[in-house]
Design a protein around this motif. Sequence first.
Motif, PDB file in Angstrom:
ATOM      1  N   GLY A 111       0.955  -1.411  -0.056  1.00 34.98           N
ATOM      2  CA  GLY A 111       0.057   0.102   0.077  1.00 34.98           C
ATOM      3  C   GLY A 111       0.755   1.239  -0.020  1.00 34.98           C
ATOM      4  O   GLY A 111       0.242   2.371   0.402  1.00 34.98           O
ATOM      5  N   MET A 112       2.079   1.043  -0.609  1.00 38.75           N
ATOM      6  CA  MET A 112       2.950   2.389  -0.456  1.00 38.75           C
ATOM      7  C   MET A 112       2.464   3.503  -1.670  1.00 38.75           C
ATOM      8  O   MET A 112       2.134   2.805  -2.685  1.00 38.75           O
ATOM      9  CB  MET A 112       4.293   2.017  -0.666  1.00 38.75           C
ATOM     10  CG  MET A 112       5.438   3.207  -0.615  1.00 38.75           C
ATOM     11  SD  MET A 112       7.054   2.675  -0.603  1.00 38.75           S
ATOM     12  CE  MET A 112       7.310   1.766   0.971  1.00 38.75           C
ATOM     13  N   SER A 113       2.428   4.651  -1.380  1.00 42.63           N
ATOM     14  CA  SER A 113       1.802   5.653  -2.370  1.00 42.63           C
ATOM     15  C   SER A 113       2.992   5.636  -3.546  1.00 42.63           C
ATOM     16  O   SER A 113       4.163   5.126  -3.434  1.00 42.63           O
ATOM     17  CB  SER A 113       1.722   7.089  -1.731  1.00 42.63           C
ATOM     18  OG  SER A 113       2.979   7.467  -1.591  1.00 42.63           O
ATOM     19  N   ALA A 114       2.405   6.087  -4.758  1.00 45.55           N
ATOM     20  CA  ALA A 114       3.353   6.127  -5.937  1.00 45.55           C
ATOM     21  C   ALA A 114       4.681   6.935  -5.485  1.00 45.55           C
ATOM     22  O   ALA A 114       5.705   6.905  -6.164  1.00 45.55           O
ATOM     23  CB  ALA A 114       2.570   6.754  -7.185  1.00 45.55           C
ATOM     24  N   TYR A 115       4.525   8.044  -4.858  1.00 49.18           N
ATOM     25  CA  TYR A 115       5.605   9.237  -4.517  1.00 49.18           C
ATOM     26  C   TYR A 115       6.642   8.381  -3.706  1.00 49.18           C
ATOM     27  O   TYR A 115       7.798   8.617  -3.697  1.00 49.18           O
ATOM     28  CB  TYR A 115       5.062  10.434  -4.080  1.00 49.18           C
ATOM     29  CG  TYR A 115       3.823  11.119  -4.755  1.00 49.18           C
ATOM     30  CD1 TYR A 115       4.370  11.429  -6.198  1.00 49.18           C
ATOM     31  CD2 TYR A 115       2.636  11.048  -4.663  1.00 49.18           C
ATOM     32  CE1 TYR A 115       3.481  11.969  -7.080  1.00 49.18           C
ATOM     33  CE2 TYR A 115       1.591  11.751  -5.645  1.00 49.18           C
ATOM     34  CZ  TYR A 115       2.268  12.182  -6.874  1.00 49.18           C
ATOM     35  OH  TYR A 115       1.229  12.782  -7.616  1.00 49.18           O
ATOM     36  N   ALA A 116       6.253   7.809  -2.614  1.00 50.48           N
ATOM     37  CA  ALA A 116       6.962   7.179  -1.937  1.00 50.48           C
ATOM     38  C   ALA A 116       7.749   6.086  -2.613  1.00 50.48           C
ATOM     39  O   ALA A 116       8.902   5.561  -2.061  1.00 50.48           O
ATOM     40  CB  ALA A 116       6.233   6.553  -0.553  1.00 50.48           C
ATOM     41  N   GLN A 117       7.006   5.319  -3.555  1.00 46.25           N
ATOM     42  CA  GLN A 117       7.961   4.443  -4.186  1.00 46.25           C
ATOM     43  C   GLN A 117       8.908   4.822  -4.890  1.00 46.25           C
ATOM     44  O   GLN A 117      10.081   4.163  -5.054  1.00 46.25           O
ATOM     45  CB  GLN A 117       6.783   3.732  -5.174  1.00 46.25           C
ATOM     46  CG  GLN A 117       5.687   2.743  -4.619  1.00 46.25           C
ATOM     47  CD  GLN A 117       5.034   2.288  -5.699  1.00 46.25           C
ATOM     48  OE1 GLN A 117       5.295   1.727  -6.674  1.00 46.25           O
ATOM     49  NE2 GLN A 117       3.744   2.139  -5.290  1.00 46.25           N
ATOM     50  N   TYR A 118       8.938   6.178  -5.382  1.00 47.50           N
ATOM     51  CA  TYR A 118      10.026   6.847  -6.171  1.00 47.50           C
ATOM     52  C   TYR A 118      11.274   6.913  -5.312  1.00 47.50           C
ATOM     53  O   TYR A 118      12.295   6.785  -5.671  1.00 47.50           O
ATOM     54  CB  TYR A 118       9.575   8.162  -6.724  1.00 47.50           C
ATOM     55  CG  TYR A 118       8.482   8.260  -7.680  1.00 47.50           C
ATOM     56  CD1 TYR A 118       8.376   7.225  -8.617  1.00 47.50           C
ATOM     57  CD2 TYR A 118       7.613   9.175  -7.981  1.00 47.50           C
ATOM     58  CE1 TYR A 118       7.269   7.013  -9.575  1.00 47.50           C
ATOM     59  CE2 TYR A 118       6.504   9.165  -8.896  1.00 47.50           C
ATOM     60  CZ  TYR A 118       6.515   8.156  -9.737  1.00 47.50           C
ATOM     61  OH  TYR A 118       5.679   8.096 -10.521  1.00 47.50           O
ATOM     62  N   ILE A 119      10.841   7.559  -3.894  1.00 46.92           N
ATOM     63  CA  ILE A 119      11.813   7.441  -3.069  1.00 46.92           C
ATOM     64  C   ILE A 119      12.843   6.391  -2.743  1.00 46.92           C
ATOM     65  O   ILE A 119      13.943   6.280  -2.608  1.00 46.92           O
ATOM     66  CB  ILE A 119      11.350   8.268  -1.626  1.00 46.92           C
ATOM     67  CG1 ILE A 119      10.867   9.716  -1.875  1.00 46.92           C
ATOM     68  CG2 ILE A 119      12.456   8.425  -0.688  1.00 46.92           C
ATOM     69  CD1 ILE A 119      10.072  10.183  -0.945  1.00 46.92           C
ATOM     70  N   ALA A 120      11.806   5.228  -2.463  1.00 44.62           N
ATOM     71  CA  ALA A 120      12.275   3.938  -2.070  1.00 44.62           C
ATOM     72  C   ALA A 120      13.201   3.247  -3.219  1.00 44.62           C
ATOM     73  O   ALA A 120      14.323   2.745  -2.661  1.00 44.62           O
ATOM     74  CB  ALA A 120      11.019   3.153  -1.776  1.00 44.62           C
ATOM     75  N   LYS A 121      12.935   3.459  -4.277  1.00 40.61           N
ATOM     76  CA  LYS A 121      13.464   2.675  -5.453  1.00 40.61           C
ATOM     77  C   LYS A 121      15.125   3.690  -5.573  1.00 40.61           C
ATOM     78  O   LYS A 121      15.948   2.889  -5.696  1.00 40.61           O
ATOM     79  CB  LYS A 121      12.793   3.005  -6.863  1.00 40.61           C
ATOM     80  CG  LYS A 121      11.703   2.126  -6.973  1.00 40.61           C
ATOM     81  CD  LYS A 121      10.906   2.334  -8.399  1.00 40.61           C
ATOM     82  CE  LYS A 121      10.015   1.271  -8.691  1.00 40.61           C
ATOM     83  NZ  LYS A 121       9.199   1.650  -9.732  1.00 40.61           N
ATOM     84  N   GLY A 122      15.064   4.872  -5.340  1.00 45.35           N
ATOM     85  CA  GLY A 122      16.087   5.473  -5.387  1.00 45.35           C
ATOM     86  C   GLY A 122      17.094   5.247  -4.295  1.00 45.35           C
ATOM     87  O   GLY A 122      18.247   5.169  -4.498  1.00 45.35           O
TER      88      GLY A 122
END
Length: 325
Positions: free
Chosen positions: A288-299
Motif C-alpha cells: 500500500g505504498m503511495s506512488a511518490y513514496a515508491q520513487y523515493i524507495a527505489k532511489g
Amino acid sequence: MNQAKKKTFSIQDYALLILLVILIVGFGLMSPNFLKLGNIRNILLQNAHVAVGCMAVAILMISGGADLSVGNEIALGSVVGAILMQNYNAPVWAAIVAMIAVCSLCSTFNMLMTQVLKGNTMIVTLATMTIYSGIAYIISGAKNFHNLPRSFMFIGQGRVLGNIPLNIIIAAVLFVLVAIGLSKTYMGKKLYAVGDSAEAARLAGINVKATQLAAFAVAGMLVGVCCVMLTARAGNATATTGSGIEFTGITACVLGGIPLKGGSGKLWKVIIAAYILDILSNGMQLIGMSAYAQYIAKGVVMLLSIGMSNYNLAELLRGQKKQAA
C-alpha cells in the motif's frame, strides 16, 4: 613453497543477490500475498520480455554504445507485424520474421548513422527514436490493433511442457545463448575489448566498426524478440507499444554493474537487477505504498546497491578493526 592467497569474501560479486533476498524476505513478511504462487508467477511472466530487452541493452553497453530508441523500435516492429497479420493475412511466422527484421534494421541503422556522422550513439538515437515513433504512428494511423491471431498470442500467453509459460522458456534459452556468446566466444571478447578502449582494440587488430555494427545488429534482433513477446502477451499492437523499455534496460544494466563507458559487466547481474526493479514495484504496491513514496524507495535501494557493489566487505571490516586497535 608458494602458498595460495586466501580468497576474501567480496560483497561486490554478491551484492545484487543479497539485495534480492532481502527484498523477497522483507516483502514476504510485510505482505502475505507477496510470496503466493500467483504473484511470483506474475512477476516472472510480466518480466520475461523485459529480461530479453535488457540483454539487448547489455550487449550495447558492454560494447560502449547506447540506444535510446529501443522502445520506439519495438513500437514500429509491433505495428508492422500487426498490419501484416490483419491487413494482409500474412502467416504468423512471416510477421514474426518481419518484426525481428525491422528492429534489427533500425538498430543497425543507428550505428551506421553514428559512424557516418561521427557522433555519440546516445545523441544519434535521440534523433532516430522520434523518426521511428513518427513512422509507427503514420503506418498505423494511430490505430490500436486488436484480435491478433491466437497462434501468435500463444507465444506470450501459452504454456508448454506441462504448465510452463512459453515466454519464460524463450527468455531462459536466450539468456543462456547470450551469456555464452559474451563470455565464451571470440566475438564476445571483441565486444568487451571495443567497449573498454576502441583505440586499443583497433591497435590489437580488431575491426572496431564491424564489431560495433554486429553488436547493434544482434541487439536489434533481441529487441525484435522482445517486441514479439510483448505484443503477443498484450494481444494488441499500438504505436506506443514498448515505451520506456530502453530506460528500464539502462537502469538494470547500471544497477547490474555495467559502466556507461562499457568494457565490463556480467549478464546474470543485469537480469537480477531487472527483476529487483519489478519486485520493488510489485512489493510496494502490495503493502500500500503511495506512488511518490515508491520513487523515493527505489532511489534509496539503487544507491544502496551501488554502494554495496563498489565496496569490499572484507576490506571494510579490516579497516574498522585497524581503527579500533
